[in-house]
Design a protein around this motif. Structure first.
Motif, PDB file in Angstrom:
ATOM      1  N   HIS A   1      -7.828   9.010 -17.924  1.00 26.96           N
ATOM      2  CA  HIS A   1      -6.642   8.561 -18.647  1.00 26.96           C
ATOM      3  C   HIS A   1      -5.404   8.633 -17.748  1.00 26.96           C
ATOM      4  N   LEU A   2      -5.299   9.701 -16.961  1.00 26.77           N
ATOM      5  CA  LEU A   2      -4.154   9.853 -16.067  1.00 26.77           C
ATOM      6  C   LEU A   2      -4.226   8.853 -14.914  1.00 26.77           C
ATOM      7  N   CYS A   3      -5.410   8.645 -14.364  1.00 31.31           N
ATOM      8  CA  CYS A   3      -5.562   7.725 -13.232  1.00 31.31           C
ATOM      9  C   CYS A   3      -5.215   6.290 -13.608  1.00 31.31           C
ATOM     10  N   LEU A   4      -5.579   5.876 -14.810  1.00 29.27           N
ATOM     11  CA  LEU A   4      -5.323   4.501 -15.224  1.00 29.27           C
ATOM     12  C   LEU A   4      -3.880   4.299 -15.661  1.00 29.27           C
ATOM     13  N   GLY A   5      -3.276   5.329 -16.282  1.00 25.23           N
ATOM     14  CA  GLY A   5      -1.862   5.282 -16.614  1.00 25.23           C
ATOM     15  C   GLY A   5      -1.495   4.228 -17.643  1.00 25.23           C
ATOM     16  N   GLY A   6      -0.185   3.929 -17.693  1.00 24.46           N
ATOM     17  CA  GLY A   6       0.336   2.959 -18.638  1.00 24.46           C
ATOM     18  C   GLY A   6       0.463   1.570 -18.039  1.00 24.46           C
ATOM     19  N   SER A   7       1.135   0.693 -18.775  1.00 25.00           N
ATOM     20  CA  SER A   7       1.202  -0.718 -18.384  1.00 25.00           C
ATOM     21  C   SER A   7       1.995  -0.947 -17.100  1.00 25.00           C
ATOM     22  N   LEU A   8       2.960  -0.052 -16.794  1.00 25.37           N
ATOM     23  CA  LEU A   8       3.779  -0.205 -15.581  1.00 25.37           C
ATOM     24  C   LEU A   8       3.487   0.916 -14.585  1.00 25.37           C
ATOM     25  N   CYS A   9       2.235   1.362 -14.564  1.00 24.18           N
ATOM     26  CA  CYS A   9       1.845   2.506 -13.732  1.00 24.18           C
ATOM     27  C   CYS A   9       2.046   2.241 -12.242  1.00 24.18           C
ATOM     28  N   GLN A  10       2.659   3.205 -11.565  1.00 23.67           N
ATOM     29  CA  GLN A  10       2.738   3.199 -10.109  1.00 23.67           C
ATOM     30  C   GLN A  10       1.656   4.150  -9.602  1.00 23.67           C
ATOM     31  N   TYR A  11       0.577   3.588  -9.116  1.00 30.89           N
ATOM     32  CA  TYR A  11      -0.586   4.386  -8.742  1.00 30.89           C
ATOM     33  C   TYR A  11      -0.317   5.265  -7.529  1.00 30.89           C
ATOM     34  N   GLU A  12      -1.024   6.397  -7.497  1.00 32.61           N
ATOM     35  CA  GLU A  12      -0.941   7.317  -6.367  1.00 32.61           C
ATOM     36  C   GLU A  12      -1.845   6.833  -5.228  1.00 32.61           C
ATOM     37  N   ASP A  13      -1.451   7.157  -4.007  1.00 31.28           N
ATOM     38  CA  ASP A  13      -2.286   6.859  -2.840  1.00 31.28           C
ATOM     39  C   ASP A  13      -3.218   8.017  -2.511  1.00 31.28           C
ATOM     40  N   VAL A  14      -2.908   9.198  -3.071  1.00 31.69           N
ATOM     41  CA  VAL A  14      -3.728  10.382  -2.818  1.00 31.69           C
ATOM     42  C   VAL A  14      -4.245  10.934  -4.148  1.00 31.69           C
ATOM     43  N   LEU A  15      -5.333  11.690  -4.078  1.00 33.49           N
ATOM     44  CA  LEU A  15      -5.993  12.188  -5.287  1.00 33.49           C
ATOM     45  C   LEU A  15      -5.303  13.399  -5.892  1.00 33.49           C
ATOM     46  N   GLY A  16      -4.647  14.219  -5.058  1.00 27.49           N
ATOM     47  CA  GLY A  16      -4.119  15.506  -5.483  1.00 27.49           C
ATOM     48  C   GLY A  16      -3.330  15.503  -6.787  1.00 27.49           C
ATOM     49  N   PRO A  17      -2.324  14.636  -6.947  1.00 28.06           N
ATOM     50  CA  PRO A  17      -1.528  14.664  -8.190  1.00 28.06           C
ATOM     51  C   PRO A  17      -2.356  14.454  -9.453  1.00 28.06           C
ATOM     52  N   TYR A  18      -3.372  13.599  -9.388  1.00 23.95           N
ATOM     53  CA  TYR A  18      -4.229  13.381 -10.559  1.00 23.95           C
ATOM     54  C   TYR A  18      -5.005  14.652 -10.906  1.00 23.95           C
ATOM     55  N   LEU A  19      -5.579  15.291  -9.891  1.00 21.39           N
ATOM     56  CA  LEU A  19      -6.365  16.509 -10.123  1.00 21.39           C
ATOM     57  C   LEU A  19      -5.483  17.644 -10.641  1.00 21.39           C
ATOM     58  N   GLU A  20      -4.320  17.813 -10.032  1.00 29.26           N
ATOM     59  CA  GLU A  20      -3.433  18.915 -10.419  1.00 29.26           C
ATOM     60  C   GLU A  20      -2.947  18.749 -11.860  1.00 29.26           C
ATOM     61  N   THR A  21      -2.582  17.525 -12.236  1.00 33.28           N
ATOM     62  CA  THR A  21      -2.082  17.287 -13.590  1.00 33.28           C
ATOM     63  C   THR A  21      -3.203  17.423 -14.613  1.00 33.28           C
ATOM     64  N   ALA A  22      -4.377  16.899 -14.298  1.00 36.94           N
ATOM     65  CA  ALA A  22      -5.516  17.037 -15.211  1.00 36.94           C
ATOM     66  C   ALA A  22      -5.865  18.503 -15.422  1.00 36.94           C
ATOM     67  N   LYS A  23      -5.800  19.302 -14.376  1.00 39.21           N
ATOM     68  CA  LYS A  23      -6.098  20.731 -14.489  1.00 39.21           C
ATOM     69  C   LYS A  23      -5.098  21.442 -15.394  1.00 39.21           C
ATOM     70  N   LEU A  24      -3.805  21.144 -15.219  1.00 43.96           N
ATOM     71  CA  LEU A  24      -2.776  21.767 -16.047  1.00 43.96           C
ATOM     72  C   LEU A  24      -2.965  21.443 -17.529  1.00 43.96           C
ATOM     73  N   LEU A  25      -3.178  20.169 -17.815  1.00 46.58           N
ATOM     74  CA  LEU A  25      -3.338  19.746 -19.201  1.00 46.58           C
ATOM     75  C   LEU A  25      -4.618  20.312 -19.808  1.00 46.58           C
ATOM     76  N   TYR A  26      -5.692  20.288 -19.037  1.00 39.97           N
ATOM     77  CA  TYR A  26      -6.995  20.754 -19.528  1.00 39.97           C
ATOM     78  C   TYR A  26      -6.937  22.230 -19.897  1.00 39.97           C
ATOM     79  N   LYS A  27      -6.352  23.037 -19.024  1.00 31.83           N
ATOM     80  CA  LYS A  27      -6.254  24.478 -19.305  1.00 31.83           C
ATOM     81  C   LYS A  27      -5.399  24.737 -20.534  1.00 31.83           C
ATOM     82  N   ASP A  28      -4.336  23.979 -20.686  1.00 33.54           N
ATOM     83  CA  ASP A  28      -3.423  24.178 -21.810  1.00 33.54           C
ATOM     84  C   ASP A  28      -4.057  23.751 -23.131  1.00 33.54           C
ATOM     85  N   LEU A  29      -4.819  22.668 -23.110  1.00 32.95           N
ATOM     86  CA  LEU A  29      -5.400  22.141 -24.339  1.00 32.95           C
ATOM     87  C   LEU A  29      -6.653  22.883 -24.774  1.00 32.95           C
ATOM     88  N   VAL A  30      -7.407  23.413 -23.832  1.00 37.09           N
ATOM     89  CA  VAL A  30      -8.698  24.007 -24.166  1.00 37.09           C
ATOM     90  C   VAL A  30      -8.624  25.513 -24.379  1.00 37.09           C
TER      91      VAL A  30
END
Length: 262
Positions: A173-202
């Motif tokens: 969901h984070l990687c695909l983003g919204g309609s005007l998404c500016q995609y990342e060139d590196v993987l790190g931001p996607y992994l870091e944000t997914a980890k933060l949200l996952y820990k908080d939600l679960v």
């Protein structure tokens, strides 16, 4: 319906918990990335509590009772496709389909295969590819090809059970983003944000599981994931941890008995 009264359906009574906030969604590093990915203001988490024991085999009844509860109807917010504004559910849902979403992944090493399969370089840079299109998403790198293109030779890097995991769904969901998404060139931001949200939600599910011992009316909180349509997913990891704790307590009682006797 006041909190504590019997529920209108299935004996369930739900309470909106506005005091339960999710810090990961408001953290500066998260809001900056969500803005870049065209998701800021378009992703929200809410918490609800209930006072009856959840039975996995009755999940359809549970979910239907949730959407029929007046406290849910008045407080559950959905993002309108037409206006782009948040609005409350406002009406009872007549039919539901409940899908269990596993939360068995406990480490971000789950995504190491992206490096092993030459989808991401050792430097963390996502490998580019020839432009293609998978409605409504453009595909310009190997990561989005793995996420979207079922005909890709590397699509099977993640199996069907892998893709069902909540951690993977959140990452995608984070990687695909919204309609005007500016995609990342590196993987790190996607992994870091997914980890933060996952820990908080679960983690709230784990906390409820550890507190359920000795409580007559077990109290759990459920996890909702709402996209453009009404889709509810909730995790049964609390039940798994509950069983583990039951076994652990049995052995602790047995150990105390042995110590007392001898």
């Amino acid at each position: 319906m006041a909190a504590g009264e019997p529920g209108a359906s299935g004996g369930y009574c739900f309470r909106f918990l506005p005091q339960r906030t999710f810090a990961s969604l408001s953290a500066p590093e998260t809001t900056g990335r969500l803005r870049q990915w065209s998701m800021l203001g378009r992703i929200k988490a809410q918490a609800f509590g209930f006072d009856q024991t959840f039975r996995a085999y009755r999940k359809e009844e549970f979910v239907l009772a949730f959407f029929k509860d007046p406290n849910v109807i008045a407080n559950l917010e959905l993002l309108s496709d037409s206006s782009g504004q948040w609005m409350t559910l406002g009406t009872e849902v007549k039919n539901v389909e409940a899908t269990g979403v596993p939360c068995t992944q406990l480490s971000m090493s789950f995504f190491n295969r992206l490096y092993d399969e030459n989808i991401v370089r050792d430097t963390g840079h996502i490998i580019k590819c020839l432009d293609s299109f998978c409605d409504p998403f453009p595909i310009s790198d190997e990561l989005r090809k793995v996420l979207l293109d079922e005909d890709s030779e590397k699509y099977e890097v993640f199996s069907k059970p892998d893709r069902d995991e909540f951690l993977f769904c959140l990452f995608k969901h984070l990687c695909l983003g919204g309609s005007l998404c500016q995609y990342e060139d590196v993987l790190g931001p996607y992994l870091e944000t997914a980890k933060l949200l996952y820990k908080d939600l679960v983690r709230i599910l784990l906390a409820c599981a550890t507190l359920q011992q000795g409580v007559t009316n077990r109290r759990f909180r459920i996890l909702l994931w709402i996209l453009s349509s009404v889709m509810l997913t909730f995790c049964t990891i609390a039940l798994v941890w509950g069983r583990c704790l039951d076994v652990l307590l049995f052995y602790l009682y047995l150990l105390c008995f042995i110590i007392f006797v001898f």
